[in-house]
Design a protein around this motif. Structure first.
Motif, PDB file in Angstrom:
ATOM      1  N   ASN A  16       0.883  -1.428  -0.183  1.00 53.16           N
ATOM      2  CA  ASN A  16       0.136   0.362  -0.422  1.00 53.16           C
ATOM      3  C   ASN A  16       1.138   1.290  -0.181  1.00 53.16           C
ATOM      4  O   ASN A  16       2.156   0.964   0.302  1.00 53.16           O
ATOM      5  CB  ASN A  16      -0.990  -0.070   0.788  1.00 53.16           C
ATOM      6  N   GLY A  17       0.081   2.083  -0.489  1.00 52.92           N
ATOM      7  CA  GLY A  17       0.861   3.275  -0.992  1.00 52.92           C
ATOM      8  C   GLY A  17       1.022   3.826   0.936  1.00 52.92           C
ATOM      9  O   GLY A  17       0.007   3.980   1.282  1.00 52.92           O
ATOM     10  N   GLY A  18       2.098   5.250   1.396  1.00 51.99           N
ATOM     11  CA  GLY A  18       1.887   5.937   2.254  1.00 51.99           C
ATOM     12  C   GLY A  18       1.003   6.903   2.462  1.00 51.99           C
ATOM     13  O   GLY A  18       0.878   7.689   1.131  1.00 51.99           O
ATOM     14  N   ASN A  19       0.659   7.205   3.159  1.00 52.37           N
ATOM     15  CA  ASN A  19      -0.359   8.582   3.621  1.00 52.37           C
ATOM     16  C   ASN A  19       1.066   9.519   3.475  1.00 52.37           C
ATOM     17  O   ASN A  19       1.284   9.624   3.874  1.00 52.37           O
ATOM     18  CB  ASN A  19      -1.387   8.644   5.173  1.00 52.37           C
ATOM     19  N   ASN A  42       5.347   5.496  -2.338  1.00 54.48           N
ATOM     20  CA  ASN A  42       5.041   4.162  -3.119  1.00 54.48           C
ATOM     21  C   ASN A  42       5.163   2.800  -2.245  1.00 54.48           C
ATOM     22  O   ASN A  42       6.007   2.320  -1.516  1.00 54.48           O
ATOM     23  CB  ASN A  42       5.225   4.359  -4.236  1.00 54.48           C
ATOM     24  N   GLY A  43       3.579   1.713  -2.713  1.00 57.25           N
ATOM     25  CA  GLY A  43       4.173   0.832  -2.303  1.00 57.25           C
ATOM     26  C   GLY A  43       4.883  -0.280  -2.852  1.00 57.25           C
ATOM     27  O   GLY A  43       5.063   0.022  -4.092  1.00 57.25           O
ATOM     28  N   SER A  70       4.709  -2.319   2.052  1.00 59.14           N
ATOM     29  CA  SER A  70       3.905  -1.118   2.412  1.00 59.14           C
ATOM     30  C   SER A  70       4.745   0.307   2.212  1.00 59.14           C
ATOM     31  O   SER A  70       5.945   0.397   2.380  1.00 59.14           O
ATOM     32  CB  SER A  70       2.845  -0.552   3.231  1.00 59.14           C
ATOM     33  N   GLY A  71       4.916   1.570   1.566  1.00 57.88           N
ATOM     34  CA  GLY A  71       5.452   2.841   1.367  1.00 57.88           C
ATOM     35  C   GLY A  71       5.151   3.240   2.797  1.00 57.88           C
ATOM     36  O   GLY A  71       4.213   3.194   3.178  1.00 57.88           O
ATOM     37  N   ARG A  72       6.097   3.923   3.712  1.00 57.93           N
ATOM     38  CA  ARG A  72       5.832   5.162   5.247  1.00 57.93           C
ATOM     39  C   ARG A  72       5.296   6.315   4.441  1.00 57.93           C
ATOM     40  O   ARG A  72       5.222   7.145   3.695  1.00 57.93           O
ATOM     41  CB  ARG A  72       7.361   5.113   5.508  1.00 57.93           C
ATOM     42  N   GLN A  73       4.357   6.612   6.189  1.00 56.88           N
ATOM     43  CA  GLN A  73       4.106   7.866   5.316  1.00 56.88           C
ATOM     44  C   GLN A  73       4.998   8.631   5.732  1.00 56.88           C
ATOM     45  O   GLN A  73       6.253   8.809   6.039  1.00 56.88           O
ATOM     46  CB  GLN A  73       2.600   8.138   7.195  1.00 56.88           C
ATOM     47  N   GLY A  76       6.617  16.224   8.524  1.00 48.91           N
ATOM     48  CA  GLY A  76       6.642  17.008   8.382  1.00 48.91           C
ATOM     49  C   GLY A  76       7.952  17.620   7.569  1.00 48.91           C
ATOM     50  O   GLY A  76       8.838  16.749   7.303  1.00 48.91           O
ATOM     51  N   ALA A  77       8.127  19.401   7.874  1.00 49.38           N
ATOM     52  CA  ALA A  77       9.347  19.412   7.706  1.00 49.38           C
ATOM     53  C   ALA A  77       9.650  18.757   5.760  1.00 49.38           C
ATOM     54  O   ALA A  77      10.586  18.752   5.406  1.00 49.38           O
ATOM     55  CB  ALA A  77      10.533  18.918   8.363  1.00 49.38           C
ATOM     56  N   ASN A  78       8.676  18.565   4.838  1.00 53.91           N
ATOM     57  CA  ASN A  78       8.626  18.524   3.700  1.00 53.91           C
ATOM     58  C   ASN A  78       9.492  16.766   3.562  1.00 53.91           C
ATOM     59  O   ASN A  78      10.251  17.164   2.808  1.00 53.91           O
ATOM     60  CB  ASN A  78       9.391  19.058   2.959  1.00 53.91           C
ATOM     61  N   ARG A  79       9.412  16.193   4.354  1.00 56.47           N
ATOM     62  CA  ARG A  79      10.273  14.708   4.100  1.00 56.47           C
ATOM     63  C   ARG A  79       8.930  13.537   3.965  1.00 56.47           C
ATOM     64  O   ARG A  79       7.821  13.647   5.166  1.00 56.47           O
ATOM     65  CB  ARG A  79      10.369  13.929   5.574  1.00 56.47           C
ATOM     66  N   ASP A  80       9.669  13.237   2.618  1.00 55.22           N
ATOM     67  CA  ASP A  80       8.966  12.387   1.832  1.00 55.22           C
ATOM     68  C   ASP A  80       8.788  10.983   2.998  1.00 55.22           C
ATOM     69  O   ASP A  80       9.769  10.469   2.793  1.00 55.22           O
ATOM     70  CB  ASP A  80       9.232  11.716   0.298  1.00 55.22           C
ATOM     71  N   GLY A  81       8.244   9.765   2.691  1.00 55.07           N
ATOM     72  CA  GLY A  81       8.041   8.193   2.719  1.00 55.07           C
ATOM     73  C   GLY A  81       9.334   7.791   2.297  1.00 55.07           C
ATOM     74  O   GLY A  81       9.070   7.929   1.340  1.00 55.07           O
ATOM     75  N   ALA A  82       9.226   6.624   3.346  1.00 48.53           N
ATOM     76  CA  ALA A  82      10.475   5.519   2.307  1.00 48.53           C
ATOM     77  C   ALA A  82       9.316   4.877   1.235  1.00 48.53           C
ATOM     78  O   ALA A  82       7.467   4.781   1.715  1.00 48.53           O
ATOM     79  CB  ALA A  82      11.099   4.854   3.191  1.00 48.53           C
ATOM     80  N   ALA A  83       9.896   4.695   0.289  1.00 44.58           N
ATOM     81  CA  ALA A  83       8.922   3.592  -0.316  1.00 44.58           C
ATOM     82  C   ALA A  83       9.093   1.914  -0.078  1.00 44.58           C
ATOM     83  O   ALA A  83      10.157   1.690   0.352  1.00 44.58           O
ATOM     84  CB  ALA A  83       9.230   3.877  -2.207  1.00 44.58           C
ATOM     85  N   GLY A  84       8.062   1.790  -0.461  1.00 45.86           N
ATOM     86  CA  GLY A  84       7.898  -0.336   0.043  1.00 45.86           C
ATOM     87  C   GLY A  84       9.067  -1.012  -0.930  1.00 45.86           C
ATOM     88  O   GLY A  84       9.464  -0.285  -2.005  1.00 45.86           O
TER      89      GLY A  84
END
Length: 484
Positions: A16-19, A42-43, A70-73, A76-84
């Motif tokens: 699943n993709g992260g929120n 992304n997942g 799954s991807g991580r959420q 803040g501070a414009n930090r994107d979640g890690a992809a699965g």
């Protein structure tokens, strides 16, 4: 003891993709620092990869379930979640991927060929990515999309040039063993061969592969015997060889009737990869001519096969009589097929592009509920899955997207009335055409931010109170200051 498995059903699920994250930059003396929520990751995908070191689907027989991470959420501070992480499943060369309904999705041929069996969900956008001139500080973020999950059928179809077909104990396995280095099981009882055997044959400068499938018997197309289940392994063959036992002691059998019975069963088989087995070149091999009675029978039936236009070879796997001539004749047919055949791609993946005038969705009346409507389409259903329905602003954003896509106009064109139920994916709502987007009746105005509006009202009240104070209005109260 190793087992041969050439047909399995697997259950694949992508990650699943992260929120996305809804965050506001906070810094001293900057009460409204702007949105800084990052996107979700992304997942992971589930991918099938052809590996020349894998020869069976046995691993999937014991472990049919596969799921990517799954991807991580976002943060803040414009930090994107890690992809699965993607999950790669190793499959043999010649694996065909089908749906449960039998629809071919991919034909995997060639070492390293890849096919994405299940795509991971896309990560949701954070509020920083959703900011625009009309919506400067979104108070919401998109949810991650769920990963694709489905059941797939994997079937192994051997990559062979020559296919041997015949009755049980006709000598097919013996023929493979003397023409190649393969060592299949050989015994004096029927159905000794329980799995397909592959051998590599060298005839001069030509090298080709030969496949031996379990014996066919009359009625195989109705489920009798074993051979019909393994005919998929000769679908790719350039030439089919009828191996006929001329030394059989069964009174109701003879070479001509054996070939006719085999042709009847082959005609009942429909290859999943297209084409017909009846179109393949045929060669008749009269086997076991080292037995005197078998040689006499071979001499009797040979003219009839020649009259039908079939090449005939009398061979003996014991004395190796006629094997050299047979191998060179098969090599000539294979080389001719290779010259005339269209260049084969390493893999064949079925693509079904959408029409040029496709709106991306359809609206139709619900047959089970008169007066209700159902909206179908990849984009509307995906947008619904991305929406946090606990956030009014997120629902308003969904309403805007659906309106721009044309869902509102399509509903009105079909005669939808105010308050009628409208279903998109798992969500059902009452249609309200009086609103700008027709979904959220009690939503605030689009393109506005209630937090900014409240801040502006508070600032205006403070300025008015200060102005009254400067004018010497001693009787001014807090209530007067807030009256516009």
């Amino acid at each position: 003891m190793s087992r041969f498995v050439d047909h399995v059903v697997i259950h694949v699920a992508a990650g699943n993709g992260g929120n996305g994250c809804a965050s506001v930059h906070r810094e001293k003396f900057k009460p409204l620092g702007g949105p800084d929520g990052g996107n979700g990751g992304n997942g992971g995908n589930v991918t099938l990869v052809v590996d020349s070191g894998v020869h069976t689907l046995l691993d999937f027989h014991f472990r049919p379930h596969a799921k990517a991470s799954s991807g991580r959420q976002g943060q803040g501070a414009n930090r994107d979640g890690a992809a699965g992480e993607d999950l790669e499943l190793r499959v043999p060369d010649g694996t065909v991927v089908l749906t449960e309904a039998g629809e071919v999705l991919a034909d995997l041929v060639g070492n390293g060929t890849r096919f994405v069996a299940a795509r991971g969900g896309r990560g949701g956008l954070g509020n920083a990515a959703l900011a625009s001139k009309a919506r400067k500080a979104p108070g919401f973020a998109l949810l991650g999309e769920p990963g694709e999950a489905r059941d797939l059928v994997l079937e192994l179809r051997s990559v062979a040039d020559v296919g041997l077909v015949g009755f049980p104990s006709a000598g097919k396995s013996s023929l493979v063993s003397v023409l190649s280095a393969a060592r299949p099981k050989i015994a004096e009882y029927p159905f000794t061969t329980l799995v397909p055997n592959l051998g590599v044959v060298t005839a001069g400068e030509s090298v080709f592969t030969m496949a031996d499938v379990p014996g066919l018997i009359p009625g195989a197309s109705e489920g009798k015997g074993l051979g019909l289940d393994f005919l998929r392994h000769i679908e790719r063959c350039a030439v089919l060889v009828h191996v006929v036992d001329c030394a059989t002691y069964e009174a109701d059998r003879d070479p001509v009737s054996d070939v006719e019975a085999l042709e009847h069963e082959l005609a009942r088989y429909t290859p999943a990869l297209g084409g017909e087995l009846a179109d393949r070149p045929r060669v008749v091999v009269l086997n076991k001519v080292d037995v005197p009675e078998a040689r006499e029978l071979a001499d009797m039936v040979r003219p009839e096969f020649v009259e039908r236009g079939l090449p005939v070879f009398e061979v003996s796997t014991v004395t190796r009589e006629g094997l050299r001539e047979l191998s060179f004749a098969l090599a000539a047919v294979v080389e001719e097929d290779r010259r005339t055949r269209q260049p084969a791609q390493s893999t064949r993946i079925v693509l079904r592009p959408s029409a040029v005038d496709d709106a991306g969705f359809t609206v139709e009346e619900d047959p089970e509920q008169p007066g209700a409507f159902v909206v179908r389409g990849d984009r509307p259903e995906r947008w619904v899955k991305q929406t946090d329905f606990g956030n009014d602003e997120a629902v308003g954003y969904l309403a805007d997207r659906l309106a721009r896509l044309g869902v509102e106009d399509a509903l009105a064109g079909l005669g939808a009335k105010p308050g009628c139920p409208v279903t998109i994916g798992p969500v059902t709502f009452d249609w309200e055409p009086s609103t700008p987007a027709g979904i959220a009746l009690l939503m605030h105005q689009r393109g506005s931010d209630p937090r900014l509006e409240q801040s502006e009202r508070t600032t205006a009240a403070e300025r008015k109170a200060a102005k009254r104070a400067r004018r010497g209005l001693d009787g001014a109260t807090d209530e007067d200051a807030t009256i516009e």
